[in-house]
Design a protein around this motif. Structure first.
Motif, PDB file in Angstrom:
ATOM      1  N   GLY A   1       0.824  -1.206   0.000  1.00 28.85           N
ATOM      2  CA  GLY A   1       0.000   0.000   0.000  1.00 28.85           C
ATOM      3  C   GLY A   1       0.861   1.261   0.000  1.00 28.85           C
ATOM      4  O   GLY A   1       0.695   2.153  -0.834  1.00 28.85           O
TER       5      GLY A   1
ATOM      6  N   THR B   1       3.206   1.574  -3.185  1.00 28.85           N
ATOM      7  CA  THR B   1       2.479   1.829  -4.436  1.00 28.85           C
ATOM      8  C   THR B   1       2.021   3.277  -4.441  1.00 28.85           C
ATOM      9  O   THR B   1       2.182   3.989  -5.420  1.00 28.85           O
ATOM     10  CB  THR B   1       1.235   0.918  -4.524  1.00 28.85           C
ATOM     11  N   ASP B   2       1.472   3.679  -3.328  1.00 27.05           N
ATOM     12  CA  ASP B   2       1.025   5.054  -3.166  1.00 27.05           C
ATOM     13  C   ASP B   2       2.145   6.026  -3.539  1.00 27.05           C
ATOM     14  O   ASP B   2       1.933   7.017  -4.225  1.00 27.05           O
ATOM     15  CB  ASP B   2       0.655   5.252  -1.689  1.00 27.05           C
TER      16      ASP B   2
ATOM     17  N   LYS C   1       2.972   6.163  -7.529  1.00 22.30           N
ATOM     18  CA  LYS C   1       1.913   6.287  -8.531  1.00 22.30           C
ATOM     19  C   LYS C   1       2.054   7.471  -9.476  1.00 22.30           C
ATOM     20  O   LYS C   1       1.416   7.494 -10.515  1.00 22.30           O
ATOM     21  CB  LYS C   1       0.549   6.318  -7.850  1.00 22.30           C
TER      22      LYS C   1
END
Ligand code: SF4
Lengths: 449, 256
Positions: free
Chosen positions: A16, A19-20, A23
């Motif tokens: 989480g 990836t955040d 992005k």
């Protein structure tokens, strides 16, 4: 190895966070390479690229796009991971990245891995971790799918070289088109340090190609080429500067792709524009359209924009805009015009131009034929003749055609979900005052390296 | 003279046999037509000839097409015939006629002003687009016995065009792709050639016996898709236009 990994955190939590943090980086798998599976591992690559899903923002998901770590010793003002931000920090281990990649890949969630990273301790340490991850993935897991990896500026060229032999694509993000922009927003980065690995990768690709001519089995270095990213709208550079930089990157650094990323203000830093209308998506879109014209339509940046007219038209796509300023070249006879000229006609794309050339070998083309071929007549009709006749009795006059083209609603990828034209055009209203010098852009990118 | 309709089975074999028959009648091609399946709208003054598919005849026709019109045209024709469109038989038949009349039949697909060629061109593109979409949108789920299983609902009959891609990509793995609409399977045993299975029953219980890790991976990917989106750029319409709902239905990350 000895770097801090928060043991308590699950892979899910790490995924989480990392990836955040990844992005905002743009990447895609197209214009890559075709590589068949070897029969002794998992994976292949497809030159056209494959989209595996689409996220809620409508962008393609094709790669497991993650950071290795969001720790960072630098303090770039636009970046969520900058050292002065108080965010939860974590890092993957090489094994975790390998397992996620393999698990996702065999379920056909992804086309491969896009591994970027914040800088943990120092560039060499970080690059070494990235290298180890790729090594495990390629050698232990026998992964033969697509890998795009970042070269960390400032890392030992030897590490970059080793990593490049395992990756399909490498990129170093230029981020900001001018040296001023960079020093203002990324005080720890220097343009020279960004251009050095870019040049190294360019040379590596060239010599690898030569070696392959000599020895068929020589290992390939970054076979899918090099890319970079420019942030759009964080600093006051105009479109002409951006396009000139892009053109130089294509010509002088032989990049495969330049990506444009509409600035999203995550840090609310006083050095950064507030962008009340949201990220400058229309501007980003126009830049991609123009980039396309540079790569596939034989346009030069200087034909599309100039110092006197440094920004793209908000209302018209760059090609229509160009055509309107060159009405002396029109109308063009579709049954005779050469391919390059066909490409310059609004409403005719690469595919329809190719089809026209093919189809007119067997018969004279009429307007209904053009429609079948895929020409957008609503746009093309002002610029073409078929057998000497225009489709309707239209005037070749700038105002008249502009008015008519504007009634044909342009398909924009983002004009639906509540983002209005009005809001989009706000990027014009941000009110930058500083006007950087254009010469500097050239010098900076060409850099006497 | 009255028009003749050759009624063919909806398969490569059926339609190729029909084309062979059309040529053997030695009549004006403009009066001959290929129709797929039932004689739906019976026309007065038309003769209907049912065609029994014959593998040997079909092979001869396919060889002729490959030889005279080239490999590339042949593949376009096969893809067009995988389409769900019911006019495809007629379009392919008349395209073959057009190609065989040309000096260089290999250029037949460039002849887009011919409506039949144009139709084949469109159908080929439609099928090909769906294959390209599913190369990305197809999802495998790992079963307890280690087999990767995928269920898809394609508009066109594309399994045979899809299978080579995955056989190359996942050559060391056992996988099965099930066409939910037509009830046919592609089966790929590890390191062996893939094959097609029709008329088989699917053990639906086994298909829901996932491996230990499967649900965790589904969750990880769903979470990833959620995290990768930039909220300032949210645009569900764009998402839907790039990834139509008919695909989403079969994809783990869109499961509620
Ligand atoms: S180097 Fe700059 S852009 Fe990269 S992660 Fe660190 S702060 Fe962010």
């Amino acid at each position: 190895m000895n770097y801090k990994v928060s043991e308590e955190m699950s892979v899910m939590e790490k995924l989480g966070i990392l990836t955040d943090a990844a992005k905002y980086d743009v990447a895609c798998t197209s214009s890559g390479v075709d590589r068949k599976g070897s029969g002794s591992g998992m994976g292949n690559t497809v030159a056209g690229g494959i989209c595996h899903s689409f996220s809620a923002d409508g962008r393609c998901i094709s790669l497991l796009k993650i950071l290795f770590t969001n720790e960072c010793i630098y303090d770039c003002k636009y970046c969520i991971n900058r050292k002065s931000n108080d965010v939860v920090r974590t890092s993957f281990t090489p094994d975790e990245v390998c397992e996620l990649t393999m698990g996702f890949y065999k379920r056909n969630y992804i086309e491969g891995l896009f591994l970027s990273s914040g800088i943990l301790y120092n560039p060499d340490f970080t690059m070494e971790l990235i290298y180890q991850t790729l090594y495990k993935l390629r050698r232990e897991h026998r992964f033969q799918g697509y890998i795009h990896v970042k070269a960390i500026p400032g890392a030992d060229p030897f590490l970059i070289q080793k990593t490049g032999l395992l990756a399909d694509r490498m990129s170093v993000n230029l981020e900001l088109p001018t040296a001023e922009g960079l020093s203002r927003l990324a005080p720890n980065k220097h343009r020279k340090n960004i251009l050095a690995p870019m040049r190294q990768i360019q040379n590596g690709i060239k010599s690898s190609k030569n070696e392959i001519v000599l020895y068929k089995n020589a290992p390939r270095f970054v076979p899918a080429g090099q890319s970079t990213q420019l942030i759009v709208g964080a600093t006051p550079e105009n479109d002409y500067q951006l396009m000139t930089v892009a053109e130089n990157l294509y010509e002088k650094f032989e990049l495969k792709r330049v990506f444009y990323s509409a600035f999203v203000n995550v840090n609310e830093d006083k050095e950064l524009p507030a962008l009340p209308g949201g990220p400058p998506l229309l501007r980003e879109h126009r830049l991609y359209q123009a980039d396309w014209l540079l790569r596939f339509y034989g346009f030069k940046a200087g034909e599309l924009l100039s110092e006197a007219r440094p920004n793209f038209n908000i209302l018209l796509d760059p090609k229509a805009d160009w055509a309107l300023r060159h009405l002396e070249m029109f109308p063009v006879e579709v049954n005779r015009a050469d391919y390059q000229l066909l490409l310059r006609i609004p409403g005719i794309g690469v595919k329809s131009a190719q089809r026209i050339v093919m189809a007119r070998r067997s018969s004279f083309l009429s307007f209904p034929d053009l429609k079948k071929i895929g020409v957008v007549l609503k746009r093309a009709l002002y610029f073409i003749t078929c057998n000497g006749k225009m489709m309707y009795n239209t005037k070749i006059e700038e105002d008249y055609i502009t008015r008519n083209l504007l009634t044909v609603k342009e398909k924009l990828p983002f004009d639906k979900d509540g983002i209005t034209y009005k809001q989009l055009s706000l990027f014009d209203d941000v009110g930058f005052t500083m006007q950087p010098n254009i010469i500097d852009t050239h010098k900076a990118v060409l850099g006497q390296m | 003279m009255e028009e003749k309709y050759l009624i063919c089975e909806d398969s490569l074999e059926g339609i190729f046999t029909g084309i062979y028959k059309a040529y053997s009648l030695k009549e004006d091609h403009s009066r001959l037509h290929i129709q797929i399946g039932e004689e739906e709208n019976l026309r007065l003054f038309a003769e209907y000839i049912p065609i029994v598919p014959d593998a040997g005849t079909a092979v001869r026709v396919s060889r002729t097409i490959q030889r005279e019109l080239g490999e590339e045209t042949y593949i376009s024709i096969c893809r067009a015939l995988a389409s769900m469109d019911k006019q495809k038989g007629e379009a392919v038949y008349k395209t073959v006629v057009c190609g065989l009349q040309m000096q260089n039949g290999r250029q037949v697909m460039g002849n887009l002003t011919n409506p039949y060629v144009h139709k084949v061109f469109e159908l080929n593109r439609g099928t090909n687009n769906e294959v390209l979409h599913l190369m990305g949108f197809l999802r495998f789920q790992e079963l307890e016995n280690g087999i990767l299983f995928s269920k898809i609902g394609p508009k066109n009959n594309i399994l045979t065009f899809l299978a080579p891609h995955f056989a190359d990509r996942l050559s060391l793995l056992n996988f099965v792709i099930y066409d939910d609409i037509r009830g046919i399977f592609v089966v790929h045993p590890a390191s062996k050639d893939w094959y097609l299975v029709t008329n088989a029953e699917i053990d639906s219980e086994m298909m829901e016996n996932y491996s230990r890790e499967e649900l965790e991976y589904q969750e990880l990917f769903t979470y990833f898709c959620h995290k990768i989106a930039i909220k300032e750029r949210k645009n569900l319409n764009l998402q839907r236009s790039m990834l139509p709902l008919r695909f989403q239905e079969y994809m783990v990350e869109f499961r509620k």
